[in-house]
Design an enzyme around this catalytic site. Structure first.
Site, mmCIF file in Angstrom:
data_model
loop_
_atom_site.group_PDB
_atom_site.id
_atom_site.type_symbol
_atom_site.label_atom_id
_atom_site.label_comp_id
_atom_site.label_asym_id
_atom_site.label_seq_id
_atom_site.Cartn_x
_atom_site.Cartn_y
_atom_site.Cartn_z
ATOM 1 N N LYS A 118 3.031 9.603 -5.593
ATOM 2 C CA LYS A 118 2.474 9.377 -6.935
ATOM 3 C C LYS A 118 2.806 10.536 -7.862
ATOM 4 O O LYS A 118 3.122 10.336 -9.026
ATOM 5 C CB LYS A 118 0.948 9.206 -6.852
ATOM 6 C CG LYS A 118 0.519 7.826 -6.409
ATOM 7 C CD LYS A 118 -0.996 7.742 -6.399
ATOM 8 C CE LYS A 118 -1.485 6.541 -5.633
ATOM 9 N NZ LYS A 118 -1.195 5.265 -6.283
ATOM 10 N N LYS A 201 14.398 1.411 6.644
ATOM 11 C CA LYS A 201 13.229 0.578 6.416
ATOM 12 C C LYS A 201 13.532 -0.538 5.420
ATOM 13 O O LYS A 201 14.130 -0.300 4.374
ATOM 14 C CB LYS A 201 12.095 1.450 5.881
ATOM 15 C CG LYS A 201 10.793 0.727 5.832
ATOM 16 C CD LYS A 201 9.692 1.594 5.260
ATOM 17 C CE LYS A 201 8.489 0.689 4.995
ATOM 18 N NZ LYS A 201 7.546 1.240 4.079
ATOM 19 N N LYS A 204 9.960 -3.909 0.068
ATOM 20 C CA LYS A 204 9.998 -4.674 -1.177
ATOM 21 C C LYS A 204 10.510 -3.793 -2.318
ATOM 22 O O LYS A 204 11.403 -4.162 -3.066
ATOM 23 C CB LYS A 204 8.589 -5.175 -1.468
ATOM 24 C CG LYS A 204 8.516 -6.127 -2.610
ATOM 25 C CD LYS A 204 7.090 -6.616 -2.793
ATOM 26 C CE LYS A 204 6.170 -5.548 -2.413
ATOM 27 N NZ LYS A 204 4.918 -5.310 -2.494
#
Ligand code: TRP
Length: 336
Positions: A118, A201, A204
């Protein structure tokens, strides 16, 4: 003999992809036969990251539930429910929040990684870190304990969250008396599925995923763009299947021609385009039963509603019992 309770949760933030399927949810389909299985659609947890995008979470709840039903989650075996319909989870979260320090939450390795991500995205000030986000492990402990979940089938990345839950349970029980069940992670040796681009990996947000709900056109386009051995230029160049994503997915789908594919690739007797076309055929074949089921549920939305309403009601009963016990232990059951 009573079946043991397993509980798992999944954030509704998009369709399931092959990584979810082979790395986790395919296993839930097997577990539902052996265990008293609860599968939570963690919309409240999804909102900790998407509170400013409620439309997305709402839409994803349906999509995810249909994905789960399409891969074979059976509402007669597993209880499928939506987190926000069980206010007892939110209530438990408040009670548990006294049992965990801010420093401990900040040290949680999963949370720590997410805080770092973040800060990279939104800057160092830490203003993107909300109280709700920092506290989501507490809410997850409430998810688990509300249903007396004993075994929690999760991937490695979730281990710190289960550990956090165990600590909360121990603290609760030591202060208020034995009330809650300490859960254990249920790790199975499932592979982490690589992306179309060769990334370790499939994700999305990485844009390298094949979704179970992808259309035929999307599947074709994605597979045609998958990474192959970059040293193979001409059709008869010898290549290394071990660095080729097309071969990787042939393996994943347990292709019946696997040996031939491997040999031909190594000997330069197989062109990548033909090999990709073969994979497209296999992938569509593999997805066919899932796609058919999806179509059925999409055409019968009232059936999905019914399944969810029944799951919610069943889950709520269990959580109501737990909250009663918790309030009794905490001596806030004033009128019992
Ligand atoms: N945190 C999990 C994830 O991001 C989802 C989740 C929510 C969960 N509640 C849970 C997992 C309870 C296991 C148990 O994938």
């Amino acid at each position: 003999m009573e079946k043991e309770t397993i509980l798992t949760g999944i954030r509704p933030t998009g369709h399931l992809h092959l990584g979810h399927y082979f790395g986790a949810s395919q296993n839930w389909v097997k577990l539902q036969d052996k265990f008293d299985t609860y599968i939570e659609v963690a919309d409240v947890q999804a909102l900790t990251d998407n509170f400013n995008n409620p439309e997305k979470v709402r839409k994803c709840v349906r999509e995810l539930v249909i994905d789960l039903l399409s891969i074979g989650i059976d509402p007669n075996k597993a209880t499928l429910f939506i987190q926000s319909t069980i206010p007892e989870i939110a209530e438990l979260t408040v009670y548990y929040s006294n049992l965990v320090t801010i420093a401990r939450l900040e040290r949680n390795p999963t949370v720590k990684t997410e805080i770092k991500q973040k800060k990279e995205l939104f800057g160092e000030s830490g203003e993107s870190i909300t109280y709700g986000f920092l506290g989501y492990p507490v809410s997850q402990a409430a998810d688990i304990t509300a249903f007396k979940g004993k075994l929690i089938p999760v991937g490695e990345d979730q281990l710190p969250l289960i550990e956090q839950c165990r600590e909360i349970v121990r603290k609760f029980n030591s202060i208020y008396g034995e009330t809650l069940i300490e859960p254990k992670p249920y790790l199975s040796k499932l592979p982490r599925i690589k992306g179309l681009d060769g990334n370790e990996k499939m994700g999305k947000s990485l844009g390298n995923a094949i979704f179970l709900a992808d259309s035929e056109e999307e599947i074709k386009k994605k597979i045609m763009s998958a990474i192959t051995d970059k040293n193979k230029i001409k059709i008869d160049d010898k290549a290394n299947p071990d660095v080729c994503m097309v071969y990787y997915y042939h393996k994943l789908l347990n292709s019946k021609n696997l040996n031939t594919i491997c040999e031909e690739c190594k000997e330069g007797k197989r062109g990548c385009v033909a090999c990709k076309k073969e994979l497209i055929k296999e992938m569509l074949e593999f997805l066919k039963p899932i796609t058919e089921k999806r179509k059925y549920y999409e055409e019968n939305p009232e059936l999905v509603d019914k399944i969810l309403k029944e799951g919610n009601a069943k889950a709520k009963k269990v959580a109501e019992k737990t909250i009663k016990e918790v309030k009794k232990s905490m001596k806030i059951n004033y009128f019992d």
